[in-house]
Design a protein around this motif. Structure first.
Motif, short mmCIF file in Angstrom:
data_model
loop_
_atom_site.label_atom_id
_atom_site.label_comp_id
_atom_site.label_asym_id
_atom_site.label_seq_id
_atom_site.Cartn_x
_atom_site.Cartn_y
_atom_site.Cartn_z
N GLY A 1 1.08 -1.21 0.19
CA GLY A 1 -0.05 -0.11 -0.07
C GLY A 1 0.88 1.13 0.05
O GLY A 1 0.21 2.39 0.07
N GLY A 2 2.18 1.04 -0.01
CA GLY A 2 3.15 2.04 0.08
C GLY A 2 3.96 1.97 -1.21
O GLY A 2 3.55 2.48 -2.39
N ARG A 3 5.15 1.44 -1.13
CA ARG A 3 5.83 1.16 -2.42
C ARG A 3 5.49 0.06 -3.33
O ARG A 3 5.64 -0.05 -4.37
CB ARG A 3 7.42 0.98 -1.83
N ARG B 1 0.89 9.78 2.17
CA ARG B 1 1.71 10.87 1.64
C ARG B 1 1.58 12.09 2.83
O ARG B 1 2.36 13.16 2.68
CB ARG B 1 0.99 11.63 0.47
N GLY B 2 1.10 11.92 3.79
CA GLY B 2 0.82 12.63 4.89
C GLY B 2 0.18 14.01 4.76
O GLY B 2 0.62 14.95 5.31
N ALA B 3 -0.66 13.81 3.73
CA ALA B 3 -1.29 15.08 3.19
C ALA B 3 -2.36 15.72 4.25
O ALA B 3 -2.96 14.68 5.06
CB ALA B 3 -1.76 14.86 1.98
N GLY B 4 -2.54 16.83 4.34
CA GLY B 4 -3.89 17.13 5.15
C GLY B 4 -5.37 16.96 4.54
O GLY B 4 -5.10 16.49 3.34
N ARG B 5 -6.43 17.18 5.09
CA ARG B 5 -7.70 16.70 4.60
C ARG B 5 -7.98 17.48 3.16
O ARG B 5 -8.36 16.76 2.31
CB ARG B 5 -8.82 17.24 5.62
N CYS C 1 -0.35 5.88 -3.62
CA CYS C 1 0.64 5.92 -2.81
C CYS C 1 1.91 6.10 -3.59
O CYS C 1 3.13 5.86 -3.13
CB CYS C 1 0.84 4.79 -2.09
N LYS C 2 1.51 6.25 -4.85
CA LYS C 2 3.00 6.24 -6.00
C LYS C 2 3.83 5.30 -5.86
O LYS C 2 4.93 5.31 -5.28
CB LYS C 2 3.64 7.59 -6.00
#
Ligand code: ATP
Ligand code: MG
Length: 272
Positions: A97-99, A129-133, A179-180
Motif C-alpha cells: 500500500g506504499g511502495r 503522503r501525510g497530506a492534510g484533509r 501511494c505512488k
C-alpha cells in the motif's frame, strides 16, 4: 523514476524458490513450488497460466497477503534487496500500500461499501503522503481524473454500489496509485469487466505506468493481454513457473508444452 534504497542495484523484485503450501499431511496442497523470477525497474511481467496454477497464491505470498496461519511460505522475495518473506507485519505494512500496491480481480474486495469512493482514496493519500484533509481531497479528484473518470467530483461522492464495475475498478486503481507505488501487482483486474471496458482499463494502466514509471506484475489467463502489455511473460503450470521469457521470444518459440497449449487456445479465440 523514484529511487528506492540508494546503492542497491539489480532488479526491483527478485523472487527465488518461493513455495506455498496449504494444510498438512495427507491434505497438503503445494500451491506454488520453487517459483523464481525477477522484475526490473519499469518492467512489465505478465504472469499467465490456467485457473488454479498458483498465480494468485504466488503474488499474495510476495505481498504478505495470505491468510495468517493457513499457508506455509518458504523461499525469498527481495524488494530493493529487502526480504519480504517473513518480514514482520508492521514493517511489511510500510511496503504494502506504499511502495507496493495490489489491485484485486474484484474491486469490491478492495473498496469498502460503507465509505464513499472519495473518502477511501483520500484516506490512502493521507496515510501514505501525510497530506492534510483538503490537500488529500484535491489529490483524490486528480487521481480519479487520471484514471479516466470524467465527473471525478461526483464519483468521489459516490459509494461503490452506485458505480459500474469499470468505474469501481478505475477507483480501485486510483486508490492503489495514491501511494505512488514502485511496484503494482494487478491480479486479473479486468476479468469481471466487459471486453470494451477491459481494453480501456488495460490502456489506462499502460498510460499510468508510463507517467508514473512503476513496475508491473500483471496476472492474467489471457495471452492477448500479455501480447499487448508484457515485456516478459512467466507461465505458471500446476504450481510451478515453467517458462519465463521475453514476450517476443515466448510468442515466437514457446518451449513448454503448456505455453504451447495456451498459445493455441489464444490463436483460436483471436486477438485482443
Ligand atoms: N486458502 C486456501 N486454502 C487451500 N488451498 C488454497 C487456498 N488458496 C488457494 N488454494 C489452492 O492453491 C492453488 C492455486 O490457487 P490460485 O488461486 O493461486 O490459482 P490461480 O492461478 O490464481 O487461478 P485463477 O486463474 O482461477 O485465479 C489452487 O489449487 C487452490 O485451490
Ligand atoms: Mg487467481
Amino acid at each position: 523514476m523514484k529511487e528506492g534504497f540508494t546503492g542497491v542495484s539489480g532488479p526491483l523484485l527478485s523472487v527465488r524458490d518461493l513455495s506455498v503450501t496449504f494444510g498438512r499431511g495427507a491434505g497438503e496442497v503445494a500451491a506454488a513450488r520453487g517459483v523464481s523470477f525477477d522484475i526490473g525497474r519499469g518492467e512489465t511481467l505478465v504472469m499467465a497460466g490456467e485457473s488454479g496454477s498458483g498465480k494468485t497464491v504466488t503474488s499474495l505470498a510476495i505481498c504478505g497477503l495470505l491468510p495468517e496461519g493457513a499457508a506455509s511460505v518458504s523461499g525469498s522475495a527481495l524488494f530493493y534487496g529487502e526480504e519480504l518473506i517473513g518480514m514482520p507485519e508492521e514493517r511489511l505494512r510500510t511496503f504494502r500500500g506504499g511502495r507496493i500496491a495490489y489491485i484485486f480481480q474484484e474491486p469490491s474486495s478492495f473498496l469498502n461499501p460503507v465509505y464513499s469512493i472519495g473518502e477511501q482514496i483520500a484516506e490512502a493519500v493521507r496515510l501514505h503522503r501525510g497530506a492534510g484533509r483538503a490537500a488529500a481531497l484535491r489529490e483524490t479528484v486528480k487521481l480519479l481524473e487520471m484514471s479516466g473518470i470524467s465527473d471525478a467530483q461526483r464519483a468521489a461522492r459516490s459509494y461503490p454500489h452506485q458505480l459500474s464495475g469499470g468505474m469501481n475498478q478505475r477507483a480501485a486503481i486510483s486508490m492503489a496509485l495514491a501511494c505512488k507505488p514502485e511496484l503494482l501487482v494487478a491480479d486479473e483486474p479486468t476479468t469481471s469487466l466487459d471486453m470494451t471496458t477491459e481494453a480501456e482499463i488495460i490502456g489506462l494502466l499502460m498510460r499510468l505506468k508510463q507517467e508514473m514509471r512503476f513496475s508491473l506484475l500483471f496476472i492474467t489467463h489471457n495471452l492477448a493481454i500479455a501480447e499487448r502489455i508484457a515485456d516478459k511473460v512467466a507461465v505458471m503450470f500446476k504450481g510451478e513457473l515453467v517458462e519465463n521469457r521475453k514476450k517476443d521470444e515466448l510468442f515466437a518459440c514457446p518451449e513448454h508444452a503448456h505455453t504451447r497449449e495456451l498459445l493455441a487456445a489464444y490463436e483460436k479465440v483471436g486477438r485482443f
